[in-house]
Design a protein around this motif. Structure first.
Motif, PDB file in Angstrom:
ATOM      1  N   ARG A 134      -0.342  -1.841  -4.835  1.00  0.00           N
ATOM      2  CA  ARG A 134      -1.580  -1.599  -4.048  1.00  0.00           C
ATOM      3  C   ARG A 134      -1.252  -1.674  -2.415  1.00  0.00           C
ATOM      4  O   ARG A 134      -1.171  -0.831  -1.777  1.00  0.00           O
ATOM      5  N   ASP A 135      -1.231  -3.206  -2.148  1.00  0.00           N
ATOM      6  CA  ASP A 135      -1.130  -3.459  -0.689  1.00  0.00           C
ATOM      7  C   ASP A 135       0.179  -2.864  -0.318  1.00  0.00           C
ATOM      8  O   ASP A 135       0.499  -2.283   0.774  1.00  0.00           O
TER       9      ASP A 135
ATOM     10  N   HIS B 273     -11.414  -5.559  -8.668  1.00  0.00           N
ATOM     11  CA  HIS B 273     -11.419  -6.294  -7.214  1.00  0.00           C
ATOM     12  C   HIS B 273     -12.335  -5.658  -6.436  1.00  0.00           C
ATOM     13  O   HIS B 273     -11.773  -4.550  -5.964  1.00  0.00           O
TER      14      HIS B 273
ATOM     15  N   SER C 155     -13.325 -10.105  -2.584  1.00  0.00           N
ATOM     16  CA  SER C 155     -12.718 -10.443  -1.458  1.00  0.00           C
ATOM     17  C   SER C 155     -13.652 -10.270  -0.211  1.00  0.00           C
ATOM     18  O   SER C 155     -14.434  -9.026   0.010  1.00  0.00           O
TER      19      SER C 155
ATOM     20  N   GLU D  16     -13.050  -9.309   3.058  1.00  0.00           N
ATOM     21  CA  GLU D  16     -12.015  -8.744   3.905  1.00  0.00           C
ATOM     22  C   GLU D  16     -12.176  -9.427   5.397  1.00  0.00           C
ATOM     23  O   GLU D  16     -13.299  -9.457   6.052  1.00  0.00           O
TER      24      GLU D  16
ATOM     25  N   PRO E 274      -9.007 -13.266   2.172  1.00  0.00           N
ATOM     26  CA  PRO E 274      -7.586 -12.613   2.936  1.00  0.00           C
ATOM     27  C   PRO E 274      -7.837 -12.885   4.355  1.00  0.00           C
ATOM     28  O   PRO E 274      -8.745 -12.952   5.224  1.00  0.00           O
TER      29      PRO E 274
ATOM     30  N   THR F  61      -6.489 -10.648   6.746  1.00  0.00           N
ATOM     31  CA  THR F  61      -6.263  -9.558   6.652  1.00  0.00           C
ATOM     32  C   THR F  61      -5.377  -8.907   7.850  1.00  0.00           C
ATOM     33  O   THR F  61      -4.497  -8.136   7.548  1.00  0.00           O
TER      34      THR F  61
ATOM     35  N   HIS G 109      -4.997 -14.378   0.268  1.00  0.00           N
ATOM     36  CA  HIS G 109      -4.030 -12.932   0.427  1.00  0.00           C
ATOM     37  C   HIS G 109      -3.915 -13.135   2.069  1.00  0.00           C
ATOM     38  O   HIS G 109      -4.671 -12.622   2.936  1.00  0.00           O
TER      39      HIS G 109
ATOM     40  N   HIS H 188      -1.555 -11.635   5.468  1.00  0.00           N
ATOM     41  CA  HIS H 188      -0.849 -10.751   5.993  1.00  0.00           C
ATOM     42  C   HIS H 188       0.346 -11.466   7.010  1.00  0.00           C
ATOM     43  O   HIS H 188      -0.077 -12.533   7.406  1.00  0.00           O
TER      44      HIS H 188
ATOM     45  N   GLN I  12      -8.885   0.636   3.496  1.00  0.00           N
ATOM     46  CA  GLN I  12      -9.436  -0.138   4.522  1.00  0.00           C
ATOM     47  C   GLN I  12      -9.686   0.661   5.837  1.00  0.00           C
ATOM     48  O   GLN I  12     -10.335   0.266   6.834  1.00  0.00           O
TER      49      GLN I  12
HETATM   50  O1  KIV Z   1      -5.958  -7.510   3.509  1.00  0.00           O
HETATM   51  C1  KIV Z   1      -6.951  -7.400   3.070  1.00  0.00           C
HETATM   52  O2  KIV Z   1      -7.853  -7.678   3.336  1.00  0.00           O
HETATM   53  C2  KIV Z   1      -6.984  -6.736   1.759  1.00  0.00           C
HETATM   54  C3  KIV Z   1      -8.198  -6.563   0.999  1.00  0.00           C
HETATM   55  C4  KIV Z   1      -8.589  -5.332   0.331  1.00  0.00           C
HETATM   56  C5  KIV Z   1      -8.116  -7.685  -0.261  1.00  0.00           C
HETATM   57  O3  KIV Z   1      -5.998  -5.964   1.335  1.00  0.00           O
END
Ligand code: KIV
Ligand code: ZN
Length: 511
Positions: free
Chosen positions: A12-13, A96, A138, A140, A168, A170, A201, A203, A509
């Motif tokens: 997914r991500d 989710h 979540s 975000e 997250p 994000t 979560h 990044h 997103q």
């Molecule tokens: O990075 C993020 O906030 C996401 C959410 C959809 C969990 O990928």
């Protein structure tokens, strides 16, 4: 045992990285590899994004039995119901759902007040609970949200029935102490925090995704969301292999266990790199080609005397094989099947095994020593061919001579009908691509062409990745062969086949 839940979001991500899109069959192949690795939760996609995404999540839900299969949904009824439908046949499923909670996202993107956001979150969790008890919420952009507001929405989501609360970062803005403080404060301050698992979560925009995730684990998070090879939006997500091996290698600090079979890490990493066309940098921790290589004499001497002088993990524990040369021309079908099964490949039918074995024999005629890497490429390639592609390579002849213009003559089948073309080019690969394009007329841009040798030696198979773009969509193709011109043609045709069956999809997103 004190478990740490590993939630993989490569499908997914990871797929949100521009250029990393995967077909349904490729997603199922990766999901089976994650299942073999005993990942707890596999986020298979965003079902409302497109009919193709819906079908891919459904296919993963059908194929996977040993991991929970999860689908992403914005906090909206249509998204949640679409995710519920896609997951209906899973042995165990999770929905989710998410909504943004930072001031900038609420004001500028959602144009909603904080009260409206809380209301939406509650409604979304309640709706998802109609489909399954396993609901994750979540917040975000939690990394840039106000702590008081986060406490409020998290409490409301748990009360509405969320069993996992995901925090997250994000945009990859946090640093470890700050992020750990957020997690610790939430767990301490939210009155019903004990009724949910806290997840993170992260990044990697500042290169801190793994450090932030691990700091959060020390602060009480018990689920980490991560991806194979750290694939993901922009600079990527926290890398699964780094999280898992850090927790395992430094058990003295974390005192947590995952249920993962870590020997599946390297094969899964390779599979993801092959399918997405995102190669792994040689110095990448755990899965990079040099992660366990010792170049300097002092290091080599130390490792030979006592491995732990310079190695904190064993290469074989993460799936680097020590027994490299496996099969040759005289190996039988049984040995072939057994070794591939040891490497985690499986055959859906006897015909599939027979087709792969025939290709193995062909390869063994050209190359004396067949390594594990060759076998893996061979099955991937066989799988690609088995995917009923509309266009298939039948014949290729190239001429390359000093002082002459290279040319290629190619025959393809398109929907079963044979077509041939001849073209000239700057080199034999260029000429082949022009000949292919003159038949298929797709009018695409070539973004990337890369060749890697799978093993060493001039008789090694070349593994080619091609990335093409059309109308803003990006597709990858792969091909392997001892002849790199043929490997290139296969890779190009593989990518073009994806254009011949295009689908529109939405980004979760950006809506
Ligand atoms: O990075 C993020 O906030 C996401 C959410 C959809 C969990 O990928
Ligand atoms: Zn993300």
């Amino acid at each position: 045992m004190n478990p740490l839940i590993i939630f993989d979001t490569t499908l997914r991500d990871g797929e949100q990285s521009p250029g990393a899109s995967m077909t349904k069959e490729e997603k199922v192949r990766i999901a089976k590899s994650l299942e073999r690795m005993r990942v707890d939760v596999i986020e298979a996609g965003f079902p409302i994004a497109s009919p193709g995404d819906f079908e891919a999540v459904r296919a993963v839900a059908r194929a996977v039995k040993g991991s929970v299969v999860c689908g992403l949904a914005r906090a909206a009824d249509a998204d949640i119901d679409r995710a519920g439908e896609a997951l209906k046949e899973a042995a165990a499923c999770r929905i989710h759902t998410f909504i943004a909670t930072s001031p900038i996202h609420m004001q500028m993107k959602l144009r909603m007040t904080p009260d409206q956001v809380v209301e939406r979150a509650i409604a979304a969790v309640q709706r998802a609970r109609r489909w399954t008890d396993d609901v994750e919420f979540s917040a975000e952009d939690a990394g840039r949200s106000e702590l008081d507001f986060l406490c409020r929405i998290v409490e409301a989501a748990i009360k509405a029935g969320a069993k996992t609360i995901n925090i997250p970062d994000t945009v990859g803005y946090n640093v470890p102490d700050q992020f750990a403080h957020t997690i610790r404060s939430l767990i301490e301050r939210v009155p019903n925090a004990d009724q949910a698992v806290f997840s993170v979560h992260c990044h990697n925009d500042l290169g801190l995704a793994v450090a932030n995730s691990l700091a959060a684990v020390l602060a009480g998070a018990r689920q980490v969301e991560c991806t194979i090879n750290g694939l993901g939006e922009r600079a990527g997500n926290a890398s699964l292999e780094e999280i898992v091996m850090a927790v395992r290698t430094r058990h003295d600090i974390f005192q947590l266990e995952t249920r993962l079979d870590t020997t599946q890490i390297v094969p899964t990493s390779r599979l993801v790199a092959n399918i997405t066309g995102f190669p792994v940098q040689p110095n990448k921790a755990i899965v990079g080609a040099n992660a366990f290589a010792h170049e300097s004499g002092i290091h080599q001497d130390g490792v030979l005397k006592h491995r732990e002088t310079y190695e904190i993990m064993r290469a074989e524990d993460v799936g680097w094989s020590t027994n490299r040369m496996v099969l040759g021309k005289h190996s039988g079908r049984n040995a072939f099947r057994t070794r591939l099964e040891e490497l985690g490949a499986s055959f859906a039918s006897e015909e599939e095994l027979n087709a792969a074995f025939a290709r193995f024999k062909e390869l063994a005629d050209k190359k004396h020593e067949i390594y594990d890497e060759d076998l893996q490429a061979l099955v991937t390639d066989a799988n690609l061919a088995a995917e009923n592609e509309r266009a298939q390579l039948r014949y290729l002849r190239v001429c390359s001579e000093t002082g002459e213009t290279p040319c290629a003559h190619i025959t393809l089948t398109l929907d079963g009908e044979e077509r041939s073309a001849t073209a000239e080019g700057g080199g034999p690969v260029d000429a082949s691509f022009k000949a292919i394009e003159s038949i298929l007329q797709t009018d695409t841009d070539l973004l990337l062409y890369s060749v890697n040798n799978i093993t060493s030696g001039t008789d090694a198979q070349g593994e080619v990745t091609v990335r093409i773009a059309k109308d803003g969509r990006i597709f990858n193709g792969q091909g392997a062969d001892t002849d790199i011109v043929i490997a290139s043609a296969k890779a190009y045709i593989n990518a073009l086949n994806k254009i011949l069956q295009p689908t529109e999809r939405a980004h979760p997103q950006l809506l």
